[in-house]
Write an enzyme that holds these catalytic residues in place. Structure first.
Site, PDB file in Angstrom:
ATOM      1  N   GLY A   1      83.483 -75.442 -69.791  1.00 30.80           N
ATOM      2  CA  GLY A   1      82.287 -74.747 -70.278  1.00 30.80           C
ATOM      3  C   GLY A   1      82.662 -73.668 -71.289  1.00 30.80           C
ATOM      4  O   GLY A   1      82.008 -72.627 -71.390  1.00 30.80           O
TER       5      GLY A   1
ATOM      6  N   LEU B   1      82.444 -73.367 -74.431  1.00 30.44           N
ATOM      7  CA  LEU B   1      81.589 -72.999 -75.565  1.00 30.44           C
ATOM      8  C   LEU B   1      80.352 -72.236 -75.093  1.00 30.44           C
ATOM      9  O   LEU B   1      79.481 -71.882 -75.884  1.00 30.44           O
ATOM     10  CB  LEU B   1      81.156 -74.249 -76.345  1.00 30.44           C
ATOM     11  CG  LEU B   1      82.298 -75.049 -76.981  1.00 30.44           C
ATOM     12  CD1 LEU B   1      81.742 -76.266 -77.714  1.00 30.44           C
ATOM     13  CD2 LEU B   1      83.116 -74.185 -77.929  1.00 30.44           C
TER      14      LEU B   1
ATOM     15  N   GLN C   1      78.285 -69.064 -72.830  1.00 29.24           N
ATOM     16  CA  GLN C   1      78.186 -67.608 -73.036  1.00 29.24           C
ATOM     17  C   GLN C   1      79.452 -66.880 -72.579  1.00 29.24           C
ATOM     18  O   GLN C   1      79.996 -66.053 -73.301  1.00 29.24           O
ATOM     19  CB  GLN C   1      76.959 -67.094 -72.271  1.00 29.24           C
ATOM     20  CG  GLN C   1      76.517 -65.717 -72.700  1.00 29.24           C
ATOM     21  CD  GLN C   1      75.582 -65.064 -71.702  1.00 29.24           C
ATOM     22  OE1 GLN C   1      75.364 -65.569 -70.593  1.00 29.24           O
ATOM     23  NE2 GLN C   1      75.024 -63.929 -72.074  1.00 29.24           N
TER      24      GLN C   1
ATOM     25  N   ASP D   1      84.681 -78.458 -73.262  1.00 29.98           N
ATOM     26  CA  ASP D   1      83.228 -78.356 -73.112  1.00 29.98           C
ATOM     27  C   ASP D   1      82.638 -79.739 -73.270  1.00 29.98           C
ATOM     28  O   ASP D   1      83.237 -80.609 -73.916  1.00 29.98           O
ATOM     29  CB  ASP D   1      82.645 -77.406 -74.167  1.00 29.98           C
ATOM     30  CG  ASP D   1      81.293 -76.858 -73.760  1.00 29.98           C
ATOM     31  OD1 ASP D   1      81.229 -75.685 -73.352  1.00 29.98           O
ATOM     32  OD2 ASP D   1      80.291 -77.605 -73.821  1.00 29.98           O
TER      33      ASP D   1
ATOM     34  N   ARG E   1      80.060 -80.248 -74.950  1.00 32.35           N
ATOM     35  CA  ARG E   1      79.614 -80.315 -76.347  1.00 32.35           C
ATOM     36  C   ARG E   1      80.811 -80.521 -77.272  1.00 32.35           C
ATOM     37  O   ARG E   1      81.944 -80.247 -76.906  1.00 32.35           O
ATOM     38  CB  ARG E   1      78.912 -79.015 -76.739  1.00 32.35           C
ATOM     39  CG  ARG E   1      77.552 -78.892 -76.089  1.00 32.35           C
ATOM     40  CD  ARG E   1      77.008 -77.498 -76.255  1.00 32.35           C
ATOM     41  NE  ARG E   1      77.619 -76.577 -75.306  1.00 32.35           N
ATOM     42  CZ  ARG E   1      77.300 -75.291 -75.219  1.00 32.35           C
ATOM     43  NH1 ARG E   1      76.408 -74.777 -76.018  1.00 32.35           N
ATOM     44  NH2 ARG E   1      77.869 -74.516 -74.311  1.00 32.35           N
TER      45      ARG E   1
ATOM     46  N   ASP F   1      83.284 -83.702 -70.012  1.00 30.56           N
ATOM     47  CA  ASP F   1      82.180 -83.634 -69.060  1.00 30.56           C
ATOM     48  C   ASP F   1      82.859 -83.458 -67.706  1.00 30.56           C
ATOM     49  O   ASP F   1      83.566 -84.362 -67.244  1.00 30.56           O
ATOM     50  CB  ASP F   1      81.386 -84.943 -69.119  1.00 30.56           C
ATOM     51  CG  ASP F   1      80.334 -85.028 -68.019  1.00 30.56           C
ATOM     52  OD1 ASP F   1      80.355 -84.187 -67.100  1.00 30.56           O
ATOM     53  OD2 ASP F   1      79.503 -85.952 -68.090  1.00 30.56           O
TER      54      ASP F   1
ATOM     55  N   TYR G   1      69.881 -73.428 -57.626  1.00 27.88           N
ATOM     56  CA  TYR G   1      71.092 -72.812 -58.171  1.00 27.88           C
ATOM     57  C   TYR G   1      71.777 -71.941 -57.114  1.00 27.88           C
ATOM     58  O   TYR G   1      72.995 -72.030 -56.900  1.00 27.88           O
ATOM     59  CB  TYR G   1      70.663 -71.975 -59.376  1.00 27.88           C
ATOM     60  CG  TYR G   1      71.744 -71.176 -60.059  1.00 27.88           C
ATOM     61  CD1 TYR G   1      72.825 -71.791 -60.662  1.00 27.88           C
ATOM     62  CD2 TYR G   1      71.631 -69.781 -60.151  1.00 27.88           C
ATOM     63  CE1 TYR G   1      73.787 -71.041 -61.336  1.00 27.88           C
ATOM     64  CE2 TYR G   1      72.580 -69.029 -60.825  1.00 27.88           C
ATOM     65  CZ  TYR G   1      73.662 -69.660 -61.411  1.00 27.88           C
ATOM     66  OH  TYR G   1      74.604 -68.919 -62.067  1.00 27.88           O
TER      67      TYR G   1
ATOM     68  N   LYS H   1      75.505 -72.273 -55.420  1.00 35.50           N
ATOM     69  CA  LYS H   1      76.497 -71.193 -55.501  1.00 35.50           C
ATOM     70  C   LYS H   1      76.950 -70.774 -54.095  1.00 35.50           C
ATOM     71  O   LYS H   1      78.138 -70.492 -53.878  1.00 35.50           O
ATOM     72  CB  LYS H   1      75.939 -70.005 -56.286  1.00 35.50           C
ATOM     73  CG  LYS H   1      75.779 -70.290 -57.777  1.00 35.50           C
ATOM     74  CD  LYS H   1      77.129 -70.574 -58.447  1.00 35.50           C
ATOM     75  CE  LYS H   1      77.025 -70.955 -59.904  1.00 35.50           C
ATOM     76  NZ  LYS H   1      78.294 -71.337 -60.505  1.00 35.50           N
TER      77      LYS H   1
HETATM   78  C1  AKB Z   1      70.905 -66.914 -64.256  1.00 38.88           C
HETATM   79  O1  AKB Z   1      69.980 -66.157 -64.589  1.00 38.88           O
HETATM   80  O2  AKB Z   1      70.731 -68.046 -63.791  1.00 38.88           O
HETATM   81  C2  AKB Z   1      72.316 -66.412 -64.365  1.00 38.88           C
HETATM   82  C3  AKB Z   1      72.791 -65.787 -63.086  1.00 38.88           C
HETATM   83  C4  AKB Z   1      72.300 -64.480 -62.680  1.00 38.88           C
HETATM   84  O3  AKB Z   1      73.589 -66.375 -62.413  1.00 38.88           O
HETATM   85  N1  AKB Z   1      72.420 -65.483 -65.443  1.00 38.88           N
END
Ligand code: AKB
Length: 319
Positions: free
Chosen positions: A12, A14, A16, A38, A40, A56, A146, A150
């Site tokens: 990853g 490329l 932020q 990346d 991309r 990938d 998400y 995590k």
């Molecule tokens: C998001 O907003 O999904 C991320 C994070 C806080 O993990 N920036």
């Protein structure tokens, strides 16, 4: 320049974080020791400074080939789907955020690689805890796809350390703010977009409500923290899930006021979308005292110094 055994691979790269982390690692360990990868294509720059591999991370055969070919020993595995995008594609988020992490943990278990960095997020937090100053050891009840990925990833990191001595280290990043590369698909992205719009149009419509506070961090501080964690002696690391990182805490209204101190006519309006519910499920501020104690976490930027830096750099970039 510092010496290192084996090469560093960034997935990853490329994105932020990857864009800035790759450059900083190359400064520390030398360009020939850092491989960017990346999904991309590499940017079409004639002077692309670092070795780049198209990858990938779900293609584990290619992933393994890159690790073997370059004799990679340390992986900063940043490739991930963020909160907004994960809600839209839960199955992909699960596969992308977990399978390559397990693949790397197994390579470290077999001593093919030595060390892994894996980013977690404030998204692991959810209901049942106070909003403010959320500590390291609290019940984790994420309500987003998400956040679930995590949390699972953190538990895998801890498991591989406890069972197999795998040196995998992790940070729960808050929202990250930077000017070099765009943020992509997160709930905290408003705090990046706002600077671009302030300069381009003098106004911004925030998808987060005016008084919703979230923890945020300027990218320079995030990179410094990441490298400091990875260089800390193993015996200093008491958290093998993921370290809280608080940074600063502000609302869209407060950030707009900070921008107005630099651009007096700046205007903000609010049109919260589906990301508002995500933001409301997250803490407003974080206690990161364990990271400070264990490996000397420190910050250099507050909201106003960050605003000055962001606007200054974006102006130069646009000119
Ligand atoms: C998001 O907003 O999904 C991320 C994070 C806080 O993990 N920036």
């Amino acid at each position: 320049m510092e010496t290192i055994t084996g090469k560093i691979l960034i997935t990853g790269a490329l994105g932020q974080i990857g864009t800035e982390l790759s450059a900083t690692l190359a400064d520390i360990y030398g360009k020939h020791n850092v491989i960017m990868s990346d999904v991309r294509e590499a940017p079409d720059a004639p002077d692309a400074p670092l070795t780049f591999e198209r990858l990938d991370v779900m293609d584990l055969e290619t992933f393994r080939g890159i690790i073997d070919r370059h004799e990679v020993k340390v992986v900063y595995h940043l490739a991930s789907l963020l909160s907004g995008t994960s809600e839209k594609n839960p199955a992909l988020a699960w596969r992308l955020n977990i399978d390559p992490l397990l693949f790397l943990c197994n390579l470290a278990k077999d001593r093919v690689i030595d060390q892994i960095f894996w980013p977690s997020s404030i998204a692991v937090f959810g209901r049942g805890i106070p909003k403010e100053n959320v500590g390291q050891e609290v019940p984790l009840n994420p309500s987003t796809v998400y956040g679930i990925t995590k949390l699972a990833g953190e538990k895998w990191c801890e498991y591989y350390f406890n069972q197999h001595g795998v040196d995998v280290r992790s940070i729960r990043y808050p929202g990250l703010i930077s000017w070099k590369a765009p943020a992509g698909g997160g709930t905290t992205d408003y705090a990046v977009e706002i600077y671009h719009k302030a300069l381009e149009e003098g106004r911004y419509t925030s998808f987060i409500a005016e008084n919703t506070a979230m923890p945020m961090l300027y990218m320079d501080d995030a990179i410094a923290a990441t490298i400091r964690l990875m260089r800390a002696p193993s015996q200093a690391i008491s958290v093998r899930t993921s370290y809280n990182l608080g940074g600063m805490s502000f609302t869209p209204k407060q950030l707009a006021a900070s921008i107005r101190r630099e651009i007096p006519g700046f205007e903000i309006s609010y049109a919260p979308d589906f990301r508002q519910a995500i933001a409301e499920s997250w803490p407003a501020s974080i206690d990161d005292s364990v990271a400070r104690k264990d490996w000397g976490l420190a910050y250099w930027y507050d909201m106003d110094t960050m605003t000055k830096e962001m606007l200054e750099n974006l102006r130069v970039k646009a000119s």
